[in-house]
Design a protein around this motif. Sequence first.
Motif, PDB file in Angstrom:
ATOM      1  N   PRO A 415       0.897  -1.196   0.137  1.00 26.07           N
ATOM      2  CA  PRO A 415       0.057  -0.200  -0.050  1.00 26.07           C
ATOM      3  C   PRO A 415       0.792   1.199  -0.156  1.00 26.07           C
ATOM      4  CG  PRO A 415      -0.829  -1.611   1.661  1.00 26.07           C
ATOM      5  CD  PRO A 415       0.397  -1.931   1.175  1.00 26.07           C
ATOM      6  N   SER A 416       0.622   2.200  -0.958  1.00 22.75           N
ATOM      7  CA  SER A 416       1.420   3.430  -1.074  1.00 22.75           C
ATOM      8  C   SER A 416       1.624   4.220   0.011  1.00 22.75           C
ATOM      9  CB  SER A 416       1.204   3.957  -2.322  1.00 22.75           C
ATOM     10  OG  SER A 416      -0.108   4.524  -2.218  1.00 22.75           O
ATOM     11  N   GLY A 417       0.133   4.337   0.722  1.00 23.28           N
ATOM     12  CA  GLY A 417       0.041   5.150   1.824  1.00 23.28           C
ATOM     13  C   GLY A 417       0.102   6.564   1.148  1.00 23.28           C
ATOM     14  N   PRO A 418      -0.143   7.517   2.317  1.00 26.72           N
ATOM     15  CA  PRO A 418      -0.443   8.916   1.955  1.00 26.72           C
ATOM     16  C   PRO A 418       1.184   9.550   1.545  1.00 26.72           C
ATOM     17  CG  PRO A 418      -0.212   8.794   4.267  1.00 26.72           C
ATOM     18  CD  PRO A 418      -0.426   7.504   3.659  1.00 26.72           C
ATOM     19  N   VAL A 419       1.034  10.716   0.518  1.00 24.69           N
ATOM     20  CA  VAL A 419       2.283  11.296   0.501  1.00 24.69           C
ATOM     21  C   VAL A 419       2.966  11.759   1.707  1.00 24.69           C
ATOM     22  CG1 VAL A 419       3.713  13.448  -0.580  1.00 24.69           C
ATOM     23  CG2 VAL A 419       2.109  12.137  -1.929  1.00 24.69           C
ATOM     24  N   ALA A 420       4.113  11.356   2.014  1.00 18.94           N
ATOM     25  CA  ALA A 420       4.837  11.720   3.443  1.00 18.94           C
ATOM     26  C   ALA A 420       6.320  11.715   3.474  1.00 18.94           C
ATOM     27  CB  ALA A 420       4.258  10.893   4.649  1.00 18.94           C
ATOM     28  N   ASP A 421       7.026  12.651   4.397  1.00 15.49           N
ATOM     29  CA  ASP A 421       8.566  12.509   4.179  1.00 15.49           C
ATOM     30  C   ASP A 421       8.739  11.395   5.230  1.00 15.49           C
ATOM     31  OD1 ASP A 421      11.204  13.014   4.486  1.00 15.49           O
ATOM     32  OD2 ASP A 421      11.080  14.798   5.560  1.00 15.49           O
ATOM     33  N   LEU A 422       9.068  10.269   4.757  1.00 12.36           N
ATOM     34  CA  LEU A 422       9.536   9.378   5.555  1.00 12.36           C
ATOM     35  C   LEU A 422      10.853   8.604   4.900  1.00 12.36           C
ATOM     36  CD1 LEU A 422       6.177   7.253   6.315  1.00 12.36           C
ATOM     37  CD2 LEU A 422       7.033   9.254   7.828  1.00 12.36           C
ATOM     38  N   LEU A 423      11.808   8.217   5.824  1.00 11.23           N
ATOM     39  CA  LEU A 423      13.114   7.411   5.285  1.00 11.23           C
ATOM     40  C   LEU A 423      12.614   6.016   5.098  1.00 11.23           C
ATOM     41  CD1 LEU A 423      15.770   7.522   4.398  1.00 11.23           C
ATOM     42  CD2 LEU A 423      16.518   7.120   6.724  1.00 11.23           C
ATOM     43  N   ARG A 424      12.198   5.371   3.926  1.00  9.84           N
ATOM     44  CA  ARG A 424      11.628   4.245   3.579  1.00  9.84           C
ATOM     45  C   ARG A 424      12.860   3.009   3.552  1.00  9.84           C
ATOM     46  NH1 ARG A 424       8.290   7.905   2.250  1.00  9.84           N
ATOM     47  NH2 ARG A 424       6.110   7.465   2.669  1.00  9.84           N
ATOM     48  N   LEU A 425      12.568   1.962   4.707  1.00  6.25           N
ATOM     49  CA  LEU A 425      13.716   0.799   4.590  1.00  6.25           C
ATOM     50  C   LEU A 425      13.108  -0.382   4.446  1.00  6.25           C
ATOM     51  CD1 LEU A 425      16.494  -0.308   5.408  1.00  6.25           C
ATOM     52  CD2 LEU A 425      15.872  -0.304   7.774  1.00  6.25           C
ATOM     53  N   ASN A 426      13.314  -1.157   3.302  1.00  3.70           N
ATOM     54  CA  ASN A 426      12.769  -2.437   3.067  1.00  3.70           C
ATOM     55  C   ASN A 426      13.778  -3.436   4.155  1.00  3.70           C
ATOM     56  OD1 ASN A 426      12.480  -4.806   2.206  1.00  3.70           O
ATOM     57  ND2 ASN A 426      11.814  -4.440   0.304  1.00  3.70           N
ATOM     58  N   THR A 427      13.261  -3.722   5.103  1.00  4.87           N
ATOM     59  CA  THR A 427      14.161  -4.303   6.213  1.00  4.87           C
ATOM     60  C   THR A 427      14.187  -5.842   5.722  1.00  4.87           C
ATOM     61  OG1 THR A 427      12.275  -5.409   7.285  1.00  4.87           O
ATOM     62  CG2 THR A 427      12.965  -3.436   7.872  1.00  4.87           C
ATOM     63  N   GLY A 428      13.838  -6.479   4.517  1.00  2.05           N
ATOM     64  CA  GLY A 428      14.203  -7.648   4.056  1.00  2.05           C
ATOM     65  C   GLY A 428      15.486  -7.777   2.944  1.00  2.05           C
ATOM     66  N   VAL A 429      15.840  -6.626   2.771  1.00  2.00           N
ATOM     67  CA  VAL A 429      17.077  -6.440   1.786  1.00  2.00           C
ATOM     68  C   VAL A 429      18.243  -6.859   3.029  1.00  2.00           C
ATOM     69  CG1 VAL A 429      18.427  -5.123   0.354  1.00  2.00           C
ATOM     70  CG2 VAL A 429      15.918  -4.986   0.233  1.00  2.00           C
ATOM     71  N   PRO A 430      19.088  -7.726   2.477  1.00  2.00           N
ATOM     72  CA  PRO A 430      20.212  -7.897   3.444  1.00  2.00           C
ATOM     73  C   PRO A 430      21.191  -6.848   3.141  1.00  2.00           C
ATOM     74  CG  PRO A 430      20.317  -9.375   1.537  1.00  2.00           C
ATOM     75  CD  PRO A 430      19.114  -8.565   1.520  1.00  2.00           C
ATOM     76  N   PRO A 431      21.999  -6.707   4.308  1.00  2.00           N
ATOM     77  CA  PRO A 431      23.081  -5.421   4.166  1.00  2.00           C
ATOM     78  C   PRO A 431      24.414  -5.883   3.207  1.00  2.00           C
ATOM     79  CG  PRO A 431      23.282  -6.766   6.216  1.00  2.00           C
ATOM     80  CD  PRO A 431      22.052  -7.269   5.753  1.00  2.00           C
ATOM     81  N   THR A 432      24.641  -4.885   2.728  1.00  2.00           N
ATOM     82  CA  THR A 432      25.795  -4.981   1.787  1.00  2.00           C
ATOM     83  C   THR A 432      27.352  -4.719   2.630  1.00  2.00           C
ATOM     84  OG1 THR A 432      24.620  -4.143  -0.183  1.00  2.00           O
ATOM     85  CG2 THR A 432      26.813  -4.266  -0.235  1.00  2.00           C
ATOM     86  N   ALA A 433      28.148  -5.587   2.652  1.00  2.57           N
ATOM     87  CA  ALA A 433      29.456  -5.333   3.325  1.00  2.57           C
ATOM     88  C   ALA A 433      30.095  -4.215   2.914  1.00  2.57           C
ATOM     89  CB  ALA A 433      30.377  -6.651   2.924  1.00  2.57           C
ATOM     90  N   PRO A 434      30.628  -3.433   3.740  1.00  5.20           N
ATOM     91  CA  PRO A 434      30.976  -2.151   3.194  1.00  5.20           C
ATOM     92  C   PRO A 434      32.312  -2.162   2.138  1.00  5.20           C
ATOM     93  CG  PRO A 434      30.994  -2.346   5.743  1.00  5.20           C
ATOM     94  CD  PRO A 434      30.644  -3.773   5.298  1.00  5.20           C
ATOM     95  N   ALA A 435      32.837  -3.417   2.032  1.00  4.29           N
ATOM     96  CA  ALA A 435      33.806  -3.179   1.039  1.00  4.29           C
ATOM     97  C   ALA A 435      33.299  -3.437  -0.213  1.00  4.29           C
ATOM     98  CB  ALA A 435      34.828  -4.548   1.410  1.00  4.29           C
ATOM     99  N   SER A 436      32.186  -3.947  -0.564  1.00  2.85           N
ATOM    100  CA  SER A 436      31.348  -4.046  -1.623  1.00  2.85           C
ATOM    101  C   SER A 436      30.269  -2.711  -2.019  1.00  2.85           C
ATOM    102  CB  SER A 436      30.759  -5.344  -1.769  1.00  2.85           C
ATOM    103  OG  SER A 436      31.514  -6.466  -1.373  1.00  2.85           O
ATOM    104  N   ALA A 437      30.134  -2.162  -1.127  1.00  4.71           N
ATOM    105  CA  ALA A 437      29.052  -1.268  -0.759  1.00  4.71           C
ATOM    106  C   ALA A 437      29.478  -0.122  -1.763  1.00  4.71           C
ATOM    107  CB  ALA A 437      28.776  -0.705   0.425  1.00  4.71           C
ATOM    108  N   SER A 438      28.365   0.566  -2.333  1.00  5.42           N
ATOM    109  CA  SER A 438      28.365   1.709  -3.297  1.00  5.42           C
ATOM    110  C   SER A 438      28.122   3.118  -2.373  1.00  5.42           C
ATOM    111  CB  SER A 438      27.544   1.759  -4.440  1.00  5.42           C
ATOM    112  OG  SER A 438      27.706   2.853  -5.285  1.00  5.42           O
TER     113      SER A 438
END
Length: 531
Positions: A415-438
């Motif tokens: 659900p898109s929800g209302p237009v709102a200034d929120l920092l959205r985080l998909n908690t299911g995406v695993p972290p990227t190791a810093p050495a491989s991060a962009s």
Amino acid sequence: MAKAPHRGTGYSFRGVEMQPIKNILVPVLSLLMAVPPGFAANHREAPITALDHKADITDVFAFRSYGGGATPRVTLILCVDPLQEPANGPNWWPFDPDILYEIKIDNNNDAVADISFQFRFTTEQRLPNLFQVYAGAGDGITAPANSPAPVPPGTLIVPPKITSFSSPGLGQRQSYSVSMVKGGVVTPVTGSGPFYAVPANVGPRTMDYAALFAAATYSTATPDVKVFAGTVDDPFWIDLGAAFDTLNLRSAIAPGVLSPAQDAANINITSDTVSGYSVNAIAIEVPVSMLTKTGAVEAANSTAATIGVWGTTSRPRLTARRAPLPAVSSGSWSQIQRMGNPLINELLIGTGFKDTFSMEQPVNDAQFASFFLDPTLARILNAATGGALSIPTPPRTDLLPLVTYAPPIAAPGTPSGPVADLLRLNTGVPPTAPASASRLGLLGGDPAGFPNGRRLFDDVVDISLRAVAGVLNPAFNISPNNRLGDGVNVNDAPYRTTFPYVADSPSGRDRRHIDPGEPGCTAGAGAPCVP
């Protein structure tokens, strides 16, 4: 004086009533007036916080923890009180006991807080007769043989170097409480003893800052929850002087377009204006399962995986000044500022509306939709390049993933929800190791980076410039739009790779602000900065 935006079912734009947000695809009725942009994340971006810097939120971070451990966790960081000069004694930079600091979570797509983490601070003055709040040296310094009466020789004059929160030279000591509010129930987050905030880094003679930092990182009685608070290196970086000089960017990147080699380099071509400054940070690390509406670790393709994060600072509504007695505050909490995405209030909201935006709730952000979907900055970029940089036609639906729950951050069907200034985080995406991060996050092919949450090392200035220029629309993901940047690619200090991830505060005695034309653009390495 600017007219306050209407708060009904639609939204207004300079007094013109607009259609409800469900009809956002109708043409925008008018263009924004071009005004010089601001750039320092959220450092002093609104009139109200320019006068109340203690309540000024500089940055909000939310990301999947990448520091090890079997339990999937999220780190949430709120930074406040910008551009602290580390040498500025004798009181330095304590948290304000009169402020309620909160990190809020929306997990059901309605832009209303379902979980809040609240932080309150208490200050002790343990050396009331000393002219500064911190003092220390070696094993202590005693009065010499010729000490005048009534102080006898051998009396301790300077306490030993500060190495712990019980050291006598720690004259100003701050402790804090943490509470989680969920479903109207307030649950204290406790540990084996008090939580102390790490003080400003006065200098190597006075204190062992590293020892205090280590001691200020607490595991709590709640499994897999850690907390930290204290004065740290400002994690933001930018060529602020060039940006505020109406986009007068340095010759090495003129007109603000990075070469492929510059874009790929983890060094700075221009100077980081924020180098050598500190900021106050609050951090909490919690299991993912504490944040989702299902109470489980959801897969990235789950419609329950994405949360919205923002921070707020609030003060009591009433403060009585009782000089020479201390002031007394009372009444309900009044919000001073809030922040979700970096640079929203700074870059997009008009100056006449910044205070209203700061004190408003995200669920009511439809009134600001015209700022979100026809950004002034995009028009400045278009005009400043004589049209060489083309931009999409408003309304800018390419920017909706930043202000609604939508792909590529949220899973399709969320659900898109209302237009709102929120920092959205998909908690299911695993972290990227810093050495491989962009540093460019999602724009750099790194699914765990901004605008999917925000890590400390995500270059939100370059990412935001490119997003405003239209690169989320494939037709505009071309040069020069996708090469915009300020030439500052990394922080001046190395971040930690475990909680709380922030870097040490610069030493008050030895701090260095790197200026244009100086060598050492990147933490003492590299060629001279380009003037």
